[in-house]
Design a protein around this motif. Structure first.
Motif, mmCIF file in Angstrom:
data_model
loop_
_atom_site.group_PDB
_atom_site.id
_atom_site.type_symbol
_atom_site.label_atom_id
_atom_site.label_comp_id
_atom_site.label_asym_id
_atom_site.label_seq_id
_atom_site.Cartn_x
_atom_site.Cartn_y
_atom_site.Cartn_z
ATOM 1 N N UNK A 249 0.818 -1.208 0.000
ATOM 2 C CA UNK A 249 0.000 0.000 0.000
ATOM 3 C C UNK A 249 0.853 1.260 0.000
ATOM 4 N N UNK A 250 2.060 1.170 0.562
ATOM 5 C CA UNK A 250 2.940 2.340 0.632
ATOM 6 C C UNK A 250 3.377 2.814 -0.744
ATOM 7 N N UNK A 251 3.362 1.924 -1.743
ATOM 8 C CA UNK A 251 3.755 2.335 -3.097
ATOM 9 C C UNK A 251 2.538 2.382 -4.030
ATOM 10 N N UNK A 252 1.355 2.548 -3.448
ATOM 11 C CA UNK A 252 0.133 2.659 -4.252
ATOM 12 C C UNK A 252 0.255 3.758 -5.293
ATOM 13 N N UNK A 253 -0.135 3.422 -6.506
ATOM 14 C CA UNK A 253 -0.201 4.332 -7.645
ATOM 15 C C UNK A 253 1.167 4.700 -8.216
ATOM 16 N N UNK A 254 2.270 4.281 -7.573
ATOM 17 C CA UNK A 254 3.604 4.595 -8.107
ATOM 18 C C UNK A 254 4.413 3.317 -8.333
ATOM 19 N N UNK A 255 3.745 2.173 -8.382
ATOM 20 C CA UNK A 255 4.443 0.888 -8.447
ATOM 21 C C UNK A 255 5.382 0.780 -9.651
ATOM 22 N N UNK A 256 5.103 1.551 -10.691
ATOM 23 C CA UNK A 256 5.866 1.466 -11.938
ATOM 24 C C UNK A 256 7.130 2.324 -11.930
ATOM 25 N N UNK A 257 7.301 3.200 -10.955
ATOM 26 C CA UNK A 257 8.439 4.120 -10.990
ATOM 27 C C UNK A 257 9.751 3.367 -10.798
ATOM 28 N N UNK A 258 10.812 3.793 -11.464
ATOM 29 C CA UNK A 258 12.073 3.044 -11.397
ATOM 30 C C UNK A 258 12.701 3.014 -10.013
ATOM 31 N N UNK A 259 12.382 3.976 -9.153
ATOM 32 C CA UNK A 259 12.981 4.001 -7.820
ATOM 33 C C UNK A 259 12.262 3.105 -6.821
ATOM 34 N N UNK A 260 11.137 2.477 -7.215
ATOM 35 C CA UNK A 260 10.365 1.667 -6.272
ATOM 36 C C UNK A 260 11.171 0.518 -5.671
ATOM 37 N N UNK A 261 11.983 -0.249 -6.429
ATOM 38 C CA UNK A 261 12.779 -1.300 -5.767
ATOM 39 C C UNK A 261 13.656 -0.765 -4.640
ATOM 40 N N UNK A 262 14.225 0.416 -4.829
ATOM 41 C CA UNK A 262 15.041 1.010 -3.767
ATOM 42 C C UNK A 262 14.185 1.380 -2.559
ATOM 43 N N UNK A 263 12.966 1.854 -2.816
ATOM 44 C CA UNK A 263 12.066 2.199 -1.723
ATOM 45 C C UNK A 263 11.645 0.958 -0.948
ATOM 46 N N UNK A 264 11.383 -0.121 -1.656
ATOM 47 C CA UNK A 264 11.015 -1.371 -0.993
ATOM 48 C C UNK A 264 12.159 -1.865 -0.113
ATOM 49 N N UNK A 265 13.384 -1.781 -0.624
ATOM 50 C CA UNK A 265 14.542 -2.202 0.165
ATOM 51 C C UNK A 265 14.687 -1.339 1.425
ATOM 52 N N UNK A 266 14.461 -0.033 1.279
ATOM 53 C CA UNK A 266 14.579 0.867 2.434
ATOM 54 C C UNK A 266 13.531 0.518 3.487
ATOM 55 N N UNK A 267 12.317 0.251 3.049
ATOM 56 C CA UNK A 267 11.247 -0.122 3.986
ATOM 57 C C UNK A 267 11.629 -1.382 4.759
ATOM 58 N N UNK A 268 12.174 -2.368 4.052
ATOM 59 C CA UNK A 268 12.574 -3.623 4.697
ATOM 60 C C UNK A 268 13.673 -3.376 5.730
ATOM 61 N N UNK A 269 14.642 -2.529 5.383
ATOM 62 C CA UNK A 269 15.698 -2.206 6.351
ATOM 63 C C UNK A 269 15.110 -1.611 7.622
ATOM 64 N N UNK A 270 14.194 -0.677 7.453
ATOM 65 C CA UNK A 270 13.573 -0.064 8.613
ATOM 66 C C UNK A 270 12.750 -1.056 9.417
ATOM 67 N N UNK A 271 11.999 -1.892 8.725
ATOM 68 C CA UNK A 271 11.154 -2.881 9.400
ATOM 69 C C UNK A 271 11.995 -3.797 10.276
ATOM 70 N N UNK A 272 13.148 -4.206 9.753
ATOM 71 C CA UNK A 272 13.992 -5.162 10.474
ATOM 72 C C UNK A 272 14.697 -4.553 11.679
#
Length: 333
Positions: A249-272
């Protein structure tokens, strides 16, 4: 699914505005100015009281989405998060009679809730990586709280499992009825649907993966002020779902942007930094991103009164097809 009445036209928003003004009067603010901010699932208004100078937020509910016990359950969690976990959520402003949920009478009675206006602004997409890392940690705190929290016996919220999202009783309508749904798009997204159903079934709904989630932690529902964790607003969609759905849900409507994989990785780092996220769960992140994307294809088709639905239109379906081909081909996993 009951149609999203706030997208029906025919003066429905004018009637919702009348409801908002009536709710302000019931709250003891007869001279308040009521201004529409946003139409999404509900209609949200800013309420300015010239007597006290106080500014607050009023949510006028759509019809047929939540019962009063479900709304009270939402309010119970956001208050418990603030009081027990220290997460900044908006306080509910009670009416003079102590009511937290008002039912404004009329031909179509509507529920309304008044909230305090929190400081801050929606996160910027400029240099978003640090913000996503903070969001990951914040989300883990919310999940941790939900696991430990002794919910009231009357607590009731809906689920965001496959059947509720994409099945025969899809809450936001059928993705097959999304905008721009030509035969080729239907075929591609049909293959995606089948793959998602199978993978989610294998992933399972164990308590370490599935529980109470916010379900809409996109930037529009976050307020940042300084470098600390964001405030969280709009728990209207909170319910029981996969923990990774909050990331999707955090990447809703922007899933196609090229920076999304980096954002997903950042979220995982924070979660852990707060909770464990096993590697086998991390491997399914794009499954949940695509699950949310397909759900939003349906949402856009049934919520044509929402500005973002008008803005994205059939192009969102086209982009979903391009992402689906990449996902199904294995390049996103």
């Amino acid at each position: 699914m009951r149609a999203h009445d706030l997208s029906a036209g025919g003066g429905v928003l004018a009637r919702a505005h009348d409801v908002a003004r009536a709710a302000a009067r019931i709250h003891g603010l007869p001279d308040a100015e009521v201004t529409l901010i946003n139409v999404s699932e509900n209609a949200t208004y800013r309420v300015d009281d010239p007597v006290t100078g106080r500014r607050s937020i009023l949510r006028v509910h759509r019809l047929g989405y939540h019962s009063i016990p479900a709304i009270l359950s939402e309010l119970a969690w956001l208050e418990a998060l603030r009081e027990q976990e220290g997460i900044r959520t908006p306080r509910v402003l009670q009416a003079p009679d102590g009511s937290r949920v008002l039912t404004v009478p009329g031909a179509e009675p509507r529920e309304c809730v008044m909230f305090e206006l929190l400081p801050g602004a929606e996160p910027s997409l400029e240099n978003p990586v640090p913000g996503f890392e903070r969001l990951g940690a914040l989300t883990a705190r919310m999940h941790r709280h939900a696991r430990r929290w002794s919910r009231p016996k009357w607590f009731t919220r809906f689920h965001w499992d496959y059947e509720a999202a994409l099945g025969a009783g899809a809450r936001w309508g059928r993705w097959q009825d999304g905008l721009g749904m030509e035969a080729e798009a239907r075929a591609v997204l049909g293959r995606l649907d089948k793959e998602l159903r199978e993978r989610l079934h294998r992933f399972g709904r164990g308590p370490e993966r599935y529980g109470l989630v916010h379900a809409d932690l996109r930037s529009a529902n976050l307020l940042v002020a300084g470098e600390g964790p964001p405030s969280v607003i709009d728990f209207d969609d909170c319910g029981f779902g996969w923990h990774l759905y909050d990331l999707a849900a955090a990447v809703s409507f922007i899933e196609h942007l090229p920076e999304v994989p980096e954002l997903l990785d950042a979220w995982v780092r924070g979660y852990r930094t707060v909770l464990d996220l096993p590697a086998e769960d991390e491997a399914e992140i794009w499954t949940f991103v695509m699950f949310r994307r397909l759900l939003l294809v349906a949402w856009i088709g049934t919520h044509t009164g929402a500005d973002i639905a008008v803005e994205l239109g059939s192009g969102y379906t086209e982009g979903a097809c391009e992402l689906a081909e990449r996902y199904l081909g294995g390049s996103l996993r």
